[in-house]
Structures are given as C-alpha cells and as structure tokens.
Design a protein around this motif. Structure first.
Motif, mmCIF file in Angstrom:
data_model
loop_
_atom_site.group_PDB
_atom_site.id
_atom_site.type_symbol
_atom_site.label_atom_id
_atom_site.label_comp_id
_atom_site.label_asym_id
_atom_site.label_seq_id
_atom_site.Cartn_x
_atom_site.Cartn_y
_atom_site.Cartn_z
ATOM 1 N N ARG A 65 1.090 -1.331 -0.028
ATOM 2 C CA ARG A 65 0.093 0.107 0.185
ATOM 3 C C ARG A 65 1.057 1.351 -0.136
ATOM 4 N N PHE A 66 1.221 1.510 -0.707
ATOM 5 C CA PHE A 66 2.551 2.514 -1.496
ATOM 6 C C PHE A 66 2.883 2.951 -2.200
ATOM 7 N N ILE A 67 3.624 4.019 -3.030
ATOM 8 C CA ILE A 67 4.089 4.844 -3.465
ATOM 9 C C ILE A 67 5.279 5.138 -4.005
ATOM 10 N N ILE A 68 5.519 4.884 -5.207
ATOM 11 C CA ILE A 68 7.268 5.642 -5.763
ATOM 12 C C ILE A 68 7.496 6.432 -6.545
ATOM 13 N N VAL A 69 7.330 7.708 -6.001
ATOM 14 C CA VAL A 69 6.944 8.574 -7.459
ATOM 15 C C VAL A 69 9.001 9.369 -7.884
ATOM 16 N N SER A 74 16.655 9.214 -13.090
ATOM 17 C CA SER A 74 17.481 9.310 -12.008
ATOM 18 C C SER A 74 16.633 8.776 -11.074
ATOM 19 N N PRO A 75 16.951 7.943 -10.926
ATOM 20 C CA PRO A 75 16.409 6.426 -10.089
ATOM 21 C C PRO A 75 16.218 6.792 -8.346
ATOM 22 N N GLN A 76 17.795 7.855 -8.068
ATOM 23 C CA GLN A 76 18.473 8.147 -6.454
ATOM 24 C C GLN A 76 16.998 9.330 -6.091
ATOM 25 N N SER A 77 16.308 9.619 -7.129
ATOM 26 C CA SER A 77 15.430 11.173 -7.253
ATOM 27 C C SER A 77 14.570 10.814 -6.803
ATOM 28 N N TYR A 78 14.035 10.132 -6.004
ATOM 29 C CA TYR A 78 12.341 9.830 -5.479
ATOM 30 C C TYR A 78 11.752 10.835 -4.116
ATOM 31 N N VAL A 79 10.685 9.829 -3.927
ATOM 32 C CA VAL A 79 9.612 9.908 -2.950
ATOM 33 C C VAL A 79 8.790 9.121 -2.875
ATOM 34 N N LYS A 89 -2.742 7.811 8.465
ATOM 35 C CA LYS A 89 -1.109 8.624 8.294
ATOM 36 C C LYS A 89 -0.497 8.190 7.061
ATOM 37 N N MET A 90 0.443 8.522 6.768
ATOM 38 C CA MET A 90 1.375 8.071 5.215
ATOM 39 C C MET A 90 2.631 8.468 6.407
ATOM 40 N N ARG A 91 3.526 7.498 6.425
ATOM 41 C CA ARG A 91 4.878 7.847 6.018
ATOM 42 C C ARG A 91 5.591 7.938 4.891
ATOM 43 N N CYS A 92 6.295 8.960 4.403
ATOM 44 C CA CYS A 92 6.570 9.365 3.639
ATOM 45 C C CYS A 92 8.304 9.373 3.163
ATOM 46 N N GLU A 93 9.366 9.207 2.427
ATOM 47 C CA GLU A 93 10.366 9.405 2.480
ATOM 48 C C GLU A 93 11.414 9.293 0.873
ATOM 49 N N ALA A 94 12.023 10.495 1.306
ATOM 50 C CA ALA A 94 12.582 11.215 -0.093
ATOM 51 C C ALA A 94 13.836 10.568 0.146
ATOM 52 N N SER A 95 14.811 10.423 -0.998
ATOM 53 C CA SER A 95 15.937 10.166 -1.252
ATOM 54 C C SER A 95 17.001 10.257 -0.457
ATOM 55 N N SER A 96 17.894 9.932 -0.044
ATOM 56 C CA SER A 96 19.139 10.827 0.518
ATOM 57 C C SER A 96 20.549 9.832 -0.652
ATOM 58 N N GLY A 97 19.937 9.280 -1.511
ATOM 59 C CA GLY A 97 21.934 7.976 -1.603
ATOM 60 C C GLY A 97 21.778 7.117 -1.130
ATOM 61 N N ALA A 98 21.211 6.587 -0.096
ATOM 62 C CA ALA A 98 21.942 6.153 0.981
ATOM 63 C C ALA A 98 21.599 4.232 0.391
ATOM 64 N N PHE A 99 20.420 4.019 -0.264
ATOM 65 C CA PHE A 99 20.151 2.935 -0.712
ATOM 66 C C PHE A 99 20.629 2.954 -2.544
ATOM 67 N N GLU A 150 0.772 16.126 -3.241
ATOM 68 C CA GLU A 150 1.020 18.173 -3.234
ATOM 69 C C GLU A 150 2.292 17.651 -2.550
ATOM 70 N N LEU A 151 2.820 17.218 -1.623
ATOM 71 C CA LEU A 151 3.809 16.969 -0.540
ATOM 72 C C LEU A 151 5.042 16.235 -1.617
ATOM 73 N N ILE A 152 4.861 15.318 -2.423
ATOM 74 C CA ILE A 152 5.551 14.111 -3.384
ATOM 75 C C ILE A 152 6.153 15.376 -4.614
#
Length: 187
Positions: A65-69, A74-79, A89-99, A150-152
């Motif tokens: 139940r997730f979305i990756i945009v 530029s695969p390391q530029s994602y939310v 609630k939703m937990r959102c992550e923005a790429s740090s480049g760590a993965f 909007e956040l994404i």
C-alpha cells in the motif's frame, strides 16, 4: 551633517538594495510558477493512484500500500509514501542516496545545501546517514490525499529540481494496472 557625496552614496545603496530585492522576488515568483506548472501537470496521476491504493485496502496492513514517484532516468531522485495506522497517516521518505543499486555507487546523492535546507523545511529529517529522509503525514479520516500528492510533487520539484520537462516513473502495486484518466499522463 551629510555631504552631497554621502547622500548620493546612500541613494545608490538604496537603489542597489531595491534591485536585489526585486531580483530575488522575481526569482521566487518564477520558482513558484515553475512549481505550480509541475504540480498541475502531475497532480491528477499521483492523486488518482493514492486514491486507488486507499480504496484497495485492507487498511489494517501496509503491505503493497505504497507509492514511489521518481524522476525517470534519475532513480535516486524519488519520494515514496506508505499508508499506515488504518489509513490515517502516511510515512513518506525522500531519497538520501543511501540505498543504491550497486555497492560501488556513491552513498550520498549530493544534495546541494539549498536542496537540503528545502528538504528539511518540508519537514523531512534523517536519524542516520544510512537512511532516507522521512516524515509522517497525518491525513485524517477521510484522508486528505491531495496534501500527500502535493508534498510528493513539491519535494520532487524543489529538492530534486524537477520541472515540466521531466517525466515521472511511478510504482504503486495496489494502484496498478493504471489506466490514466488524467488529461496528460505522468508516466
């Protein structure tokens, strides 16, 4: 007592300061216009997918139940965001480049200081260098999915420098297969 040269110098400084303020205002207006155009172009596709994920529960689990945009090419530029807490609630992550895909790839994405400041200003934090930046978003009942879209999109635009020329890559297992009902598809 101010001399004629002192008055002239003060006037020049005022004009220079006004010029800087106007240039900065013009840049900020241009950035806001670019962000609005980017969000307008992709909002429907992202919001539609979020709505489908929400509709295709069960809300008691977060599995798939997730979305990756991401920005295409530029695969390391994602939310990425995932529903939890019974879809309140939703937990959102923005790429740090760590993965990354290959161990030899650099760990850091290389966000500019401005991009990092913007990311932190959007409420994202990072506990350890080997993690993505993250934040929780309370979406309520019924869920305000437009704010998540909007956040994404704001994060992609303001942090990863996306614009209307960028195409998006979207992964959302519970929303696929996606037949786009939006005027202009985003992926």
């Amino acid at each position: 007592m101010t001399t004629g040269n002192g008055t002239r110098a003060a006037g020049i400084r005022c004009i220079a300061a006004l010029g800087i303020i106007l240039a900065q205002s013009s840049h900020e207006a241009s950035a806001a216009s670019s962000r609005t155009a980017f969000i307008d172009r992709h909002r429907c596709a992202i919001l539609t997918r979020l709505e489908r994920i929400h509709q295709r529960g069960p809300v008691t689990t977060s599995r798939d139940r997730f979305i990756i945009v991401a920005l295409q090419h530029s695969p390391q530029s994602y939310v990425q965001c995932i529903f939890f807490d019974n879809d309140t609630k939703m937990r959102c992550e923005a790429s740090s480049g760590a993965f990354r895909y290959r161990p030899e790839d650099p760990v850091e994405l290389g966000l500019s200081p401005d991009s990092l400041t913007t990311l932190l200003g959007l409420g994202f934090t990072r506990a350890r260098p080997a993690e993505n930046y993250s934040r929780e978003v309370a979406i309520g009942t019924p869920p305000d999915l437009a704010s998540v879209a909007e956040l994404i999109l704001t994060t992609l635009h303001d942090v990863y420098r996306a614009d209307t020329t960028h195409r998006l890559s979207v992964m959302a297992p519970k929303a696929d297969p996606m037949t786009d009902t939006c005027a202009e598809p985003s992926a």
